[in-house]
Design an enzyme around this catalytic site. Structure first.
Site, short mmCIF file in Angstrom:
data_model
loop_
_atom_site.label_atom_id
_atom_site.label_comp_id
_atom_site.label_asym_id
_atom_site.label_seq_id
_atom_site.Cartn_x
_atom_site.Cartn_y
_atom_site.Cartn_z
N ASP A 18 0.83 -1.21 0.00
CA ASP A 18 0.00 0.00 0.00
C ASP A 18 0.86 1.26 0.00
OD1 ASP A 18 -2.35 1.40 -0.03
OD2 ASP A 18 -2.74 1.21 2.12
N HIS A 35 2.64 3.42 -8.93
CA HIS A 35 2.43 1.99 -9.21
C HIS A 35 3.63 1.42 -9.97
CE1 HIS A 35 -1.53 2.33 -7.63
NE2 HIS A 35 -2.04 3.03 -8.63
N LEU A 129 10.89 -20.61 -4.10
CA LEU A 129 9.79 -19.79 -3.59
C LEU A 129 8.49 -19.98 -4.37
CD1 LEU A 129 9.04 -17.22 -1.78
CD2 LEU A 129 9.62 -15.89 -3.82
C1 IPE Z 1 -5.38 -2.75 -0.24
O1 IPE Z 1 -5.08 -1.42 -0.39
C2 IPE Z 1 -5.37 -3.45 -1.58
C3 IPE Z 1 -4.06 -3.65 -2.18
C4 IPE Z 1 -2.90 -3.36 -1.65
C5 IPE Z 1 -4.06 -4.27 -3.48
P1 IPE Z 1 -6.22 -0.29 -0.59
O2 IPE Z 1 -5.48 0.98 -0.76
O3 IPE Z 1 -7.13 -0.68 -1.67
O4 IPE Z 1 -6.99 -0.36 0.80
P2 IPE Z 1 -7.89 0.75 1.52
O5 IPE Z 1 -8.92 1.19 0.53
O6 IPE Z 1 -6.98 1.87 1.92
O7 IPE Z 1 -8.47 0.05 2.72
C1 IPE Z 2 -1.37 0.28 -3.38
O1 IPE Z 2 -1.23 1.64 -3.44
C2 IPE Z 2 -1.63 -0.35 -4.72
C3 IPE Z 2 -3.00 -0.84 -4.91
C4 IPE Z 2 -3.98 -0.76 -4.05
C5 IPE Z 2 -3.29 -1.47 -6.17
P1 IPE Z 2 -2.47 2.63 -3.46
O2 IPE Z 2 -2.83 2.88 -4.89
O3 IPE Z 2 -3.57 2.12 -2.61
O4 IPE Z 2 -1.81 3.92 -2.84
P2 IPE Z 2 -2.47 4.92 -1.79
O5 IPE Z 2 -2.97 4.08 -0.65
O6 IPE Z 2 -3.55 5.63 -2.50
O7 IPE Z 2 -1.34 5.79 -1.38
MG MG Z 3 -4.08 2.37 -0.67
#
Ligand code: IPE
Ligand code: IPE
Ligand code: MG
Length: 246
Positions: A18, A35, A129
């Site tokens: 995240d 990303h 792995l």
């Molecule tokens: C969780 O992150 C999903 C992934 C890392 C793929 P999100 O960014 O979607 O989660 P919330 O919305 O903050 O809970």
């Molecule tokens: C995690 O990063 C990647 C996915 C959920 C696919 P985010 O896109 O959720 O990044 P934030 O949480 O908005 O910073």
């Molecule tokens: Mg996120």
């Protein structure tokens, strides 16, 4: 002492990757750059996990709730997975990495599903792995799909309702055959599971680190493994040190 240290290597580490968007925002960049940078962390951590002799690494790449994001970002994330498999599959295969995909395989775009199936098929017999990619994955969705399959088995007379136990459920989850995660790490400072491996996380150690995923690296990963080794897992029983020292 060194034996104790060895036994403290988790067999299965799962990561909620995240913070890509915030990493980009912090730099005045579009979210997609976060990303993209996140994929580099994926490469680093996959290698680090192999070096640490971890047997299973699960990465949460796209949740069943991430469909709520703007169309362009969804397209971006699907595209990144496609590029990752295309570019890295040969290397991963050479490194004896086995790939497993968990999540709902419906609704994936274009050529993504055949590509994922190919990655699983090519690496099926590998023994280093196991890299589990959670894509279009949501725990409640997974458990609901298990319930539907159990209901179908009962309706068809293949099993009785009283035969439904934890083992029957485990065998029908997307993660069938994969041990429960010993350690779940979430980056970016958020402290929640966001519908990730809810059933499987019953006794997982949880670790929340402040760094955004693109800033997460090998050193931070090894630091988390060290912290894990110091945790006392009891599984409802008594502490090993208490029993040994009694
Ligand atoms: C969780 O992150 C999903 C992934 C890392 C793929 P999100 O960014 O979607 O989660 P919330 O919305 O903050 O809970
Ligand atoms: C995690 O990063 C990647 C996915 C959920 C696919 P985010 O896109 O959720 O990044 P934030 O949480 O908005 O910073
Ligand atoms: Mg996120």
């Amino acid at each position: 002492m060194s034996d104790h240290h060895l036994s403290a290597v988790p067999e299965h580490v799962a990561i909620i990757m995240d913070g890509n968007g915030r990493w980009a925002k912090q730099r005045g960049l579009p979210r997609t750059m976060g990303h993209r940078k996140g994929v580099e962390s994926v490469r680093d951590i996959v290698r680090a996990a192999g070096d640490a002799h971890i047997k299973y690494l699960t990465l949460f790449a796209f949740s069943s709730e991430n469909w709520r994001r703007p169309e362009s970002e969804i397209t971006d994330l699907m595209g990144l997975l496609r590029t990752f498999i295309r570019r890295d599959l040969a290397d991963l295969h050479r490194e004896n990495v086995r790939i497993r995909i968990i999540g709902d395989r419906e609704n994936l775009r274009g050529d993504l599903l055949p590509l994922l199936l190919e990655a699983e098929e090519t690496t099926r017999a590998n023994t280093a792995l196991t890299l589990v990619i959670a894509f279009n994955y949501g725990s409640r969705d997974e458990i609901a799909r298990v319930a539907a399959r159990l209901a179908a088995d009962v309706a068809a007379g293949r099993m009785r309702p009283e035969d439904i136990d934890a083992e029957a459920i485990n065998a029908r989850l997307d993660t069938a055959g994969i041990p429960d995660p010993d350690l779940i790490i979430r980056t970016s400072g958020e402290e929640r599971l966001s519908n990730f491996l809810l059933w499987q996380a019953a006794y997982s150690e949880l670790m929340f680190v402040p760094e955004y995923w693109p800033d997460f690296n090998r050193d931070l990963f090894f630091k988390a493994l060290e912290k894990y080794a110091a945790r006392d897992r009891r599984f409802g029983g008594l502490s090993k040190t208490l029993v040994a020292g009694s």
